[in-house]
Design an enzyme around this catalytic site. Structure first.
Site, PDB file in Angstrom:
ATOM      1  N   SER A 141     -14.599   9.778   4.710  1.00  0.00           N
ATOM      2  CA  SER A 141     -14.068  11.210   4.051  1.00  0.00           C
ATOM      3  C   SER A 141     -14.702  11.365   2.626  1.00  0.00           C
ATOM      4  O   SER A 141     -15.049  10.542   2.007  1.00  0.00           O
ATOM      5  CB  SER A 141     -12.667  11.191   3.967  1.00  0.00           C
ATOM      6  OG  SER A 141     -11.968  12.223   3.212  1.00  0.00           O
ATOM      7  N   TYR A 154      -5.258   6.976   0.147  1.00  0.00           N
ATOM      8  CA  TYR A 154      -6.066   7.276   1.059  1.00  0.00           C
ATOM      9  C   TYR A 154      -7.713   7.416   0.775  1.00  0.00           C
ATOM     10  O   TYR A 154      -8.236   6.592   1.191  1.00  0.00           O
ATOM     11  CB  TYR A 154      -5.915   8.847   1.518  1.00  0.00           C
ATOM     12  CG  TYR A 154      -6.421   9.426   2.493  1.00  0.00           C
ATOM     13  CD1 TYR A 154      -6.790   9.038   3.804  1.00  0.00           C
ATOM     14  CD2 TYR A 154      -7.634  10.546   2.070  1.00  0.00           C
ATOM     15  CE1 TYR A 154      -7.713   9.529   4.703  1.00  0.00           C
ATOM     16  CE2 TYR A 154      -8.491  10.937   3.216  1.00  0.00           C
ATOM     17  CZ  TYR A 154      -8.662  10.436   4.382  1.00  0.00           C
ATOM     18  OH  TYR A 154      -9.435  11.018   5.360  1.00  0.00           O
TER      19      TYR A 154
END
Length: 264
Positions: A141, A154
């Protein structure tokens, strides 16, 4: 550009919806047999039925199992023992104020977003190396590089996944196996819609909510919209092919220009 994956078997973890589902469809369109994974057998069966309808292909293998556990991973491996293309897509995300992230949450994000990928690579990479051909893709990501303040756990887990990718690429050096990460930018999935509405007025229509989210929370995006899952899948299919034989150990961006860097 013709991509032909005929004769290859792929496993896409977390592929009953979202980016994983799109990658499974893209690989099937290119001729691969695709093992579809999710925790629940019913969700896997439902996804396979939908994939058959969307791709007009009957090339899917049901591989249910919770790969965050040893037993669940073994269940998946038994369902799909001969995998040439491994796509570690499984991941979780969510907004939590930095000082409120508990030890348990940190461990859960590491277990799901990092260790599950390591577990599957450990299972499949040796045979790929013996065959002198294989593809490992880890779906990372933009948050791995641009840590978001609203979900640093995250972001850190995805940073670790980039390191996992580079390390296993070195382990596979000279074998004909490539190991890469895809840096996916903000992508339009059902889970992301829920996440967007956590950060903007839940009463807004989706198009307005998406615009406000991008302006306020992801202003670095050069695309200035959410990416569609199929756009991530296109990169995954390319990296799974012989055309990408010289790309390994990389963090390849499909991020809509979100990461402010002149390097890939």
């Amino acid at each position: 550009m013709l991509i032909d994956l005929t004769g290859k078997t792929a496993l896409v973890t977390g592929s009953t919806q979202g980016i994983g589902f799109a990658i499974a469809a893209g690989l099937a369109h290119s001729g691969a047999r695709v093992a579809v994974n999710g925790r629940r057998p019913q969700s896997v069966d439902d996804a396979i039925e939908k994939l058959r309808q969307e791709t007009d292909r009957d090339c899917f293998i049901a591989a249910p199992g919770d790969i965050t556990t040893d037993d669940g991973a073994q269940q998946v491996i038994e369902a799909a023992p001969d995998v040439a293309i491994l796509v570690n897509n499984l991941g979780i995300f969510g907004a939590t104020p930095a000082l409120e992230i508990s030890d348990a949450a940190w461990r859960r994000y590491f277990d799901v977003n990092v260790l599950s990928a390591v577990r599957m690579i450990r299972a499949y990479l040796p045979a790929m190396k013996e065959r002198s051909w294989g593809r490992v893709l880890n779906v990372a990501s933009d948050s791995a590089v641009a840590i978001p303040v609203e979900m640093i756990h995250y972001g850190v887990s995805k940073t670790a996944l980039l390191a996992v990718t580079r390390g296993f690429a070195k382990d596979a050096a000279g074998t004909g196996v490539t190991v890469n990460s895809i840096i996916a930018g903000p992508t339009h999935t059902g889970g992301v819609e829920d996440f967007v509405y956590e950060l903007v007025d839940p009463g807004l229509p989706w198009d307005e909510a998406q615009r406000e989210f991008m302006v306020k929370h992801r202003p670095q995006s050069l695309l200035q919209r959410l990416i569609e899952p199929e756009e991530i899948a296109n990169m995954a299919v390319y990296l799974s092919s012989d055309l990408a034989s010289a790309t390994t150990g990389g963090a390849v961006r499909a991020d809509g220009g979100y990461v402010d860097s002149i390097l890939p």
